[in-house]
Design a protein around this motif. Sequence first.
Motif, mmCIF file in Angstrom:
data_model
loop_
_atom_site.group_PDB
_atom_site.id
_atom_site.type_symbol
_atom_site.label_atom_id
_atom_site.label_comp_id
_atom_site.label_asym_id
_atom_site.label_seq_id
_atom_site.Cartn_x
_atom_site.Cartn_y
_atom_site.Cartn_z
ATOM 1 N N VAL A 151 0.830 -1.203 0.000
ATOM 2 C CA VAL A 151 0.000 0.000 0.000
ATOM 3 C C VAL A 151 0.869 1.259 0.000
ATOM 4 O O VAL A 151 0.385 2.336 -0.284
ATOM 5 C CB VAL A 151 -0.966 0.026 1.196
ATOM 6 N N TRP A 152 2.150 1.106 0.316
ATOM 7 C CA TRP A 152 3.027 2.287 0.329
ATOM 8 C C TRP A 152 3.676 2.518 -1.025
ATOM 9 O O TRP A 152 4.530 3.378 -1.180
ATOM 10 C CB TRP A 152 4.131 2.128 1.377
ATOM 11 N N GLN A 153 3.282 1.746 -2.028
ATOM 12 C CA GLN A 153 3.946 1.809 -3.326
ATOM 13 C C GLN A 153 3.952 3.225 -3.912
ATOM 14 O O GLN A 153 4.941 3.666 -4.490
ATOM 15 C CB GLN A 153 3.242 0.851 -4.291
ATOM 16 N N ASN A 154 2.843 3.962 -3.737
ATOM 17 C CA ASN A 154 2.759 5.290 -4.339
ATOM 18 C C ASN A 154 3.770 6.263 -3.748
ATOM 19 O O ASN A 154 4.266 7.146 -4.440
ATOM 20 C CB ASN A 154 1.348 5.855 -4.204
ATOM 21 N N PHE A 155 4.098 6.073 -2.462
ATOM 22 C CA PHE A 155 5.123 6.936 -1.859
ATOM 23 C C PHE A 155 6.476 6.663 -2.517
ATOM 24 O O PHE A 155 7.223 7.582 -2.825
ATOM 25 C CB PHE A 155 5.210 6.667 -0.358
ATOM 26 N N ILE A 156 6.765 5.369 -2.735
ATOM 27 C CA ILE A 156 8.043 5.021 -3.374
ATOM 28 C C ILE A 156 8.087 5.594 -4.786
ATOM 29 O O ILE A 156 9.081 6.187 -5.207
ATOM 30 C CB ILE A 156 8.203 3.485 -3.411
ATOM 31 N N ASP A 157 6.977 5.422 -5.520
ATOM 32 C CA ASP A 157 6.928 5.958 -6.889
ATOM 33 C C ASP A 157 7.170 7.463 -6.885
ATOM 34 O O ASP A 157 7.914 7.985 -7.717
ATOM 35 C CB ASP A 157 5.557 5.674 -7.508
ATOM 36 N N LEU A 158 6.507 8.133 -5.940
ATOM 37 C CA LEU A 158 6.623 9.597 -5.888
ATOM 38 C C LEU A 158 8.070 10.006 -5.635
ATOM 39 O O LEU A 158 8.595 10.893 -6.294
ATOM 40 C CB LEU A 158 5.721 10.138 -4.788
ATOM 41 N N TRP A 159 8.714 9.334 -4.695
ATOM 42 C CA TRP A 159 10.103 9.688 -4.390
ATOM 43 C C TRP A 159 10.998 9.424 -5.593
ATOM 44 O O TRP A 159 11.842 10.247 -5.964
ATOM 45 C CB TRP A 159 10.587 8.891 -3.179
#
Lengths: 176, 192, 302
Positions: C41-49
Amino acid sequence: MEVLNRLREKFEITGDKVQRDDLALVETTGKDLIPVLVYLKTYEGFKTLVMISCVDWMEKGKFQLSYNLWNPEKKKNIIVKIFLDRENPVFQTIYKIWPQAEVYEREIHEMFGVNFEGNPTQDEELILEDWEEIPPMRRDFNTLRYSMEKFGEREPKSGIIIRKQISEQYDEWRRK
Amino acid sequence: MGKDKKYFLDEKPEKLTYGGVFRRINDWARARSLWVVAYGTGCGSIELRPTFTSRFDAERLGMRMVATPRQADVLIISGYLTVKTLKRVIRVYEQMQSPKYVVALGACPINGGMYYDSYNAINRLDLYLPVDVWITGCMPRPEAILAGFKRLQELIDSGRADGWKKYIDNLDRYRENQKKIIKNWKMPNYNW
Amino acid sequence: MWAKILYAFLTLIGGIAYGLLLGGISRKITARMQNRRGPTVWQNFIDLWKLFRKKTAISHGVMFYLAPMFRLVGGAGTFLLVPVVVGSPYLSNFSFGGDLIVLMYFMVLGCLGMALGAAESGHPHAPIGVTRGLSQMAGYELPFILSVIVLMVADKTATLEGIVRAQQGGILHWHLFTHPFAAAAAFISLLGMMTSYPFQVVLAPQEIAVGPPTEYSSTFLSYMFSGRSVFAVAKYLLFMNLFLGGASNLLWAFVKTFAIFLWPLFITNVFPRLRLEQSVLFFWTWPTFLGLVDLLRIYLVR
């Protein structure tokens, strides 16, 4: 197939053969090919042009063009063949009978160098961009040597030697 | 070109000096968010569909197919590469933004594979593009592809996947090789 | 005043994080519905970074650079005009009198900036996506504005705070139940706003390569990404305030926005796609009709 008999009456047929129940081969001359195709399309129900293929008979000095037709109602195939002179391969286009022939003729022009008079797009590049050698599907074209010279290789030394031998054998066989 | 001139830049790309404090975090994030440009060059692209859909589900590694090279990180050379395709591949590769990786699938990019004597398929990919991970097989199964991506993640995570840096450093050599094959170079010298 | 700005800023950061988390949850749920594991569920944070730290080497002109900022400002501005918890000194953001009308203008800002920037990028797919997006906006705006007008007329107020106060006193006072037709119209137009699946022809990754943002990369994309998530959260909050009676504390805000978030998600995963003229025609018939029914009802009851 009784289609063959009717064809023999009407046109100059130089050879025919029934390969299977649903497949017949007909050989005709360049002069008669377009009438034969039109006849088969209009009167015998061979409505679909499946494909056009080309064979290089280098020893005989001929190119063979095969027109593969399909009768969707009776489920029959017929292949009409003609032979062209290999030195000066020129023939007429049939794209006014079947529009899809345009692309096949373009490909044959690119791969074998057969000239289809009247085909509007045959000089455009289909697959080979900026090709400078003789057309690659002709049998006097040594693809192995061409590939080795142009693209390089990664094989160990022995492999390269074997490949060079093969390509030399090919050249020798071609000269005969 | 002419009118489109402003959309192309002919200069050599400058090298990205990323790093410092964030270097470790950057590598960690890059390894876990690989966006693959949806571009198939040969028969191998058929193996990418099961890899990315329900059966093998590469999305659990954080991977995604994206439709444009601008947003992608990974370019997959899936199988044999013809001269005509090579031209497009070079353009796609140069349009991708800088930390970018190339994965070569199958035997054909390695030494030509079954097309070793073809007049049209190239024999060695690494003459023209820097390759980070090779996956052998003809064609590799999705399991092998996933293993290859795991390897790529390891390489990125430890900062060793630097093909894009090599490309910038040796641009002249790569360009020379590319121009040997593509006779009619109708492209800008470097297209971003 | 400064304290209020500080609190609003903190709320904005929280809103972006919540939007990214919701995006991750939606990817997870979609994956589970398709019988696969899916990313964390934290994938979008990684993508954003990762996107934020990628290099950018494209030059297309000034408007091209400005468009992601427009997108972010449009999303953040909308978010800041919607109160998270009405009446709370910390979480009510900058909602002031008459703010519904300002809000509806603000919601369009991001799309317009995006349109200008995408047109500047020169990619042929971008104008196609922009045309589709603006046409679809003309489609879903009509039923949405109709239902908002219904609420404004019924409560005799144009502020979100007033609308929330009018719904107090039990679950049956929610506008979802007192004005069901208007609510239905608005929730259908929410599908269009979120470009969820029956109305997804704007982005269309397979055909026009994600449409407007085709040419955007790295840092630009990360701005657009966060703008998009915060805009989504703003829309959920707006719908919560309009129809689900607002929230009395932060926990209720999470629960209610999550419920609204599930609605386009489940529709997305089970529906195929409509063509542009079909979707616009749909928005102009059934939802518009429902909105008109409620307007007529209010007029007659009065």
